[in-house]
Design a protein around this motif. Structure first.
Motif, PDB file in Angstrom:
ATOM      1  N   ILE A  43      48.684  49.247  40.415  1.00 17.99           N
ATOM      2  CA  ILE A  43      48.622  49.065  38.951  1.00 17.99           C
ATOM      3  C   ILE A  43      47.164  48.875  38.531  1.00 17.99           C
ATOM      4  CG2 ILE A  43      49.205  47.519  37.018  1.00 17.99           C
ATOM      5  CD1 ILE A  43      51.819  48.276  37.787  1.00 17.99           C
ATOM      6  N   ALA A  44      46.438  48.053  39.294  1.00 15.97           N
ATOM      7  CA  ALA A  44      45.027  47.799  38.979  1.00 15.97           C
ATOM      8  C   ALA A  44      44.240  49.111  39.027  1.00 15.97           C
ATOM      9  CB  ALA A  44      44.444  46.802  39.975  1.00 15.97           C
ATOM     10  N   TYR A  45      44.520  49.903  40.023  1.00 16.81           N
ATOM     11  CA  TYR A  45      43.817  51.179  40.178  1.00 16.81           C
ATOM     12  C   TYR A  45      44.126  52.100  38.997  1.00 16.81           C
ATOM     13  CZ  TYR A  45      42.059  55.397  42.471  1.00 16.81           C
ATOM     14  OH  TYR A  45      41.374  56.542  42.773  1.00 16.81           O
ATOM     15  N   ALA A  46      45.375  52.095  38.566  1.00 22.96           N
ATOM     16  CA  ALA A  46      45.765  52.911  37.407  1.00 22.96           C
ATOM     17  C   ALA A  46      44.997  52.455  36.168  1.00 22.96           C
ATOM     18  CB  ALA A  46      47.274  52.805  37.172  1.00 22.96           C
ATOM     19  N   ALA A  47      44.847  51.134  36.026  1.00 25.68           N
ATOM     20  CA  ALA A  47      44.128  50.599  34.870  1.00 25.68           C
ATOM     21  C   ALA A  47      42.656  50.999  34.922  1.00 25.68           C
ATOM     22  CB  ALA A  47      44.263  49.076  34.832  1.00 25.68           C
ATOM     23  N   ILE A  48      42.081  50.945  36.118  1.00 26.28           N
ATOM     24  CA  ILE A  48      40.671  51.338  36.263  1.00 26.28           C
ATOM     25  C   ILE A  48      40.502  52.816  35.902  1.00 26.28           C
ATOM     26  CG2 ILE A  48      38.788  51.684  37.934  1.00 26.28           C
ATOM     27  CD1 ILE A  48      39.932  49.176  39.449  1.00 26.28           C
ATOM     28  N   LEU A  49      41.404  53.650  36.431  1.00 26.21           N
ATOM     29  CA  LEU A  49      41.318  55.095  36.147  1.00 26.21           C
ATOM     30  C   LEU A  49      41.452  55.381  34.652  1.00 26.21           C
ATOM     31  CD1 LEU A  49      43.451  56.894  38.909  1.00 26.21           C
ATOM     32  CD2 LEU A  49      40.964  56.632  38.784  1.00 26.21           C
ATOM     33  N   ASP A  53      40.731  47.849  29.632  1.00 29.09           N
ATOM     34  CA  ASP A  53      40.112  46.544  29.845  1.00 29.09           C
ATOM     35  C   ASP A  53      41.214  45.581  30.293  1.00 29.09           C
ATOM     36  OD1 ASP A  53      38.942  44.081  29.775  1.00 29.09           O
ATOM     37  OD2 ASP A  53      38.553  44.071  27.606  1.00 29.09           O
ATOM     38  N   VAL A  54      41.183  45.200  31.582  1.00 26.12           N
ATOM     39  CA  VAL A  54      42.305  44.419  32.120  1.00 26.12           C
ATOM     40  C   VAL A  54      42.349  42.987  31.582  1.00 26.12           C
ATOM     41  CG1 VAL A  54      42.681  45.788  34.194  1.00 26.12           C
ATOM     42  CG2 VAL A  54      41.019  43.904  34.248  1.00 26.12           C
ATOM     43  N   LYS A  55      41.282  42.573  30.901  1.00 24.73           N
ATOM     44  CA  LYS A  55      41.313  41.232  30.302  1.00 24.73           C
ATOM     45  C   LYS A  55      42.190  41.257  29.053  1.00 24.73           C
ATOM     46  CE  LYS A  55      37.686  39.185  32.663  1.00 24.73           C
ATOM     47  NZ  LYS A  55      36.630  40.128  33.014  1.00 24.73           N
ATOM     48  N   ASP A  56      42.480  42.455  28.585  1.00 22.66           N
ATOM     49  CA  ASP A  56      43.328  42.605  27.403  1.00 22.66           C
ATOM     50  C   ASP A  56      44.773  42.904  27.868  1.00 22.66           C
ATOM     51  OD1 ASP A  56      44.715  43.490  25.177  1.00 22.66           O
ATOM     52  OD2 ASP A  56      42.979  44.495  24.295  1.00 22.66           O
ATOM     53  N   ALA A  57      45.578  41.835  27.923  1.00 22.27           N
ATOM     54  CA  ALA A  57      46.936  41.958  28.477  1.00 22.27           C
ATOM     55  C   ALA A  57      47.776  42.990  27.725  1.00 22.27           C
ATOM     56  CB  ALA A  57      47.621  40.596  28.468  1.00 22.27           C
ATOM     57  N   ARG A  92      41.914  49.887  48.289  1.00 23.19           N
ATOM     58  CA  ARG A  92      41.372  48.840  49.167  1.00 23.19           C
ATOM     59  C   ARG A  92      39.958  48.408  48.815  1.00 23.19           C
ATOM     60  NH1 ARG A  92      45.308  46.002  50.737  1.00 23.19           N
ATOM     61  NH2 ARG A  92      47.047  47.434  50.617  1.00 23.19           N
ATOM     62  N   THR A  93      39.404  48.853  47.704  1.00 22.62           N
ATOM     63  CA  THR A  93      38.030  48.461  47.373  1.00 22.62           C
ATOM     64  C   THR A  93      38.008  47.036  46.799  1.00 22.62           C
ATOM     65  OG1 THR A  93      38.182  49.249  45.107  1.00 22.62           O
ATOM     66  CG2 THR A  93      37.481  50.852  46.759  1.00 22.62           C
ATOM     67  N   SER A  94      36.817  46.417  46.782  1.00 19.60           N
ATOM     68  CA  SER A  94      36.763  45.052  46.245  1.00 19.60           C
ATOM     69  C   SER A  94      36.946  45.064  44.727  1.00 19.60           C
ATOM     70  CB  SER A  94      35.501  44.317  46.666  1.00 19.60           C
ATOM     71  OG  SER A  94      34.389  45.045  46.289  1.00 19.60           O
ATOM     72  N   GLU A  95      36.592  46.162  44.079  1.00 17.47           N
ATOM     73  CA  GLU A  95      36.825  46.263  42.628  1.00 17.47           C
ATOM     74  C   GLU A  95      38.342  46.212  42.356  1.00 17.47           C
ATOM     75  OE1 GLU A  95      35.966  50.019  40.756  1.00 17.47           O
ATOM     76  OE2 GLU A  95      36.036  49.156  38.742  1.00 17.47           O
ATOM     77  N   VAL A  96      39.100  46.953  43.159  1.00 14.87           N
ATOM     78  CA  VAL A  96      40.556  46.942  42.977  1.00 14.87           C
ATOM     79  C   VAL A  96      41.115  45.551  43.310  1.00 14.87           C
ATOM     80  CG1 VAL A  96      42.764  47.935  43.721  1.00 14.87           C
ATOM     81  CG2 VAL A  96      40.803  49.432  43.353  1.00 14.87           C
ATOM     82  N   SER A  97      40.588  44.885  44.350  1.00 11.87           N
ATOM     83  CA  SER A  97      41.064  43.530  44.713  1.00 11.87           C
ATOM     84  C   SER A  97      40.949  42.582  43.535  1.00 11.87           C
ATOM     85  CB  SER A  97      40.216  42.912  45.822  1.00 11.87           C
ATOM     86  OG  SER A  97      40.341  43.599  47.003  1.00 11.87           O
ATOM     87  N   SER A  98      39.753  42.535  42.935  1.00  5.99           N
ATOM     88  CA  SER A  98      39.611  41.544  41.865  1.00  5.99           C
ATOM     89  C   SER A  98      40.365  41.969  40.613  1.00  5.99           C
ATOM     90  CB  SER A  98      38.155  41.201  41.580  1.00  5.99           C
ATOM     91  OG  SER A  98      37.392  42.350  41.543  1.00  5.99           O
ATOM     92  N   THR A  99      40.430  43.274  40.346  1.00  4.91           N
ATOM     93  CA  THR A  99      41.209  43.733  39.187  1.00  4.91           C
ATOM     94  C   THR A  99      42.689  43.409  39.396  1.00  4.91           C
ATOM     95  OG1 THR A  99      39.622  45.544  38.964  1.00  4.91           O
ATOM     96  CG2 THR A  99      41.634  45.725  37.678  1.00  4.91           C
ATOM     97  N   ALA A 100      43.164  43.551  40.652  1.00  2.15           N
ATOM     98  CA  ALA A 100      44.589  43.275  40.944  1.00  2.15           C
ATOM     99  C   ALA A 100      44.923  41.827  40.645  1.00  2.15           C
ATOM    100  CB  ALA A 100      44.897  43.602  42.403  1.00  2.15           C
ATOM    101  N   SER A 101      44.018  40.912  40.967  1.00  3.48           N
ATOM    102  CA  SER A 101      44.372  39.516  40.729  1.00  3.48           C
ATOM    103  C   SER A 101      44.357  39.201  39.231  1.00  3.48           C
ATOM    104  CB  SER A 101      43.536  38.553  41.570  1.00  3.48           C
ATOM    105  OG  SER A 101      42.347  38.202  40.967  1.00  3.48           O
ATOM    106  N   ILE A 102      43.646  39.990  38.450  1.00  2.87           N
ATOM    107  CA  ILE A 102      43.678  39.803  36.980  1.00  2.87           C
ATOM    108  C   ILE A 102      44.978  40.380  36.398  1.00  2.87           C
ATOM    109  CG2 ILE A 102      42.517  40.310  34.790  1.00  2.87           C
ATOM    110  CD1 ILE A 102      39.862  40.442  36.421  1.00  2.87           C
TER     111      ILE A 102
END
Ligand code: DC
Length: 222
Positions: A43-49, A53-57, A92-102
């Motif tokens: 899901i995080a990766y989809a949001a990045i693509l 802005d993942v801070k905007d729920a 598996r990137t660190s960008e995806v890790s932190s985005t996933a926890s958001i």
């Protein structure tokens, strides 16, 4: 040999060794290993693509109906697909890790993924790892294990897997993820009341796998 379907829930903080331990334990027992973190990562990766802005729920929530996630297993290794494309490596990137926890702190995201996770466990015996498997996703799991280790030990394990990243950065990253995962309002990371607590700080990988397999065998007499 019975046809009984069993669920094993393994929860715990980032870097406690959950995925490697759960995968090996599943192999030893003939269960399917389900990595739920990978679903949040997709899901995080989809949001990045989509440049959301993942801070905007609300923006993330609006994206969900368009997100097509599927998974299957190739030689026992879980593969994640986003709209038919295999993204197992990309998440598996660190960008995806932190985005996933958001994104994982957004109630609509958790609701969206709930059925998907329960569905897998309905069809076969699984060892499912995550943060809220024993508390929310599979509250009736036959076995619940909470795997943990000190933040320094977890950061050190992560750091050893990485290259050219200062230890302090990894430590801060792991601590920040703990903070987000444990203090969010919805489904925070915490042990289920009936979870067996396993501290892996002083165990090596094989000892941790053996301990997990033993806990499972004891509970469900396999
Ligand atoms: O286990 P992991 O590092 O792949 O998980 C990525 C993020 O997803 C993690 O920060 C917390 C979140 N997560 C969650 O909230 N609930 C789960 N069941 C699994 C993961």
């Amino acid at each position: 040999m019975t046809n009984q379907i069993y669920s094993v829930a393994i929860d715990g903080p980032a870097g406690a060794g959950k995925s490697t331990i759960a995968r090996q334990a599943a192999k030893a027992l003939g269960f399917v290993y389900v990595d739920t973190g990978a679903i949040y990562r997709t899901i995080a990766y989809a949001a990045i693509l989509s440049k959301v802005d993942v801070k905007d729920a609300q923006m993330v929530e609006a994206l969900l109906p368009q997100v097509q996630i599927t998974m299957d297993w190739l030689d026992g290794v879980q593969q994640m697909y986003l709209a038919q494309e295999n993204v197992t490596g990309e998440i598996r990137t660190s960008e995806v890790s932190s985005t996933a926890s958001i994104v994982a702190a957004i109630p609509a995201v958790r609701q969206f993924l709930l059925d998907m996770q329960r569905d897998v466990a309905r069809k076969r015996s699984v060892i499912m790892d995550g943060r809220d498997i024993g508390t929310v996703v599979l509250p009736d799991a036959a076995v619940k294990i909470y795997l943990f280790a000190s933040v320094e030990v977890r950061a050190k394990r992560r750091w050893l897997e990485m290259q050219h990243v200062p230890f302090e950065t990894v430590l801060m990253d792991v601590a920040a993820r703990d903070e987000r995962d444990m203090n969010r309002e919805i489904a925070p990371l915490k042990p289920a009341q009936d979870a067996v607590m396993l501290d892996t700080s002083k165990l090596d990988l094989q000892q941790s796998i053996d301990a997990v397999v033993e806990i499972i065998r004891k509970k469900i007499a396999l």
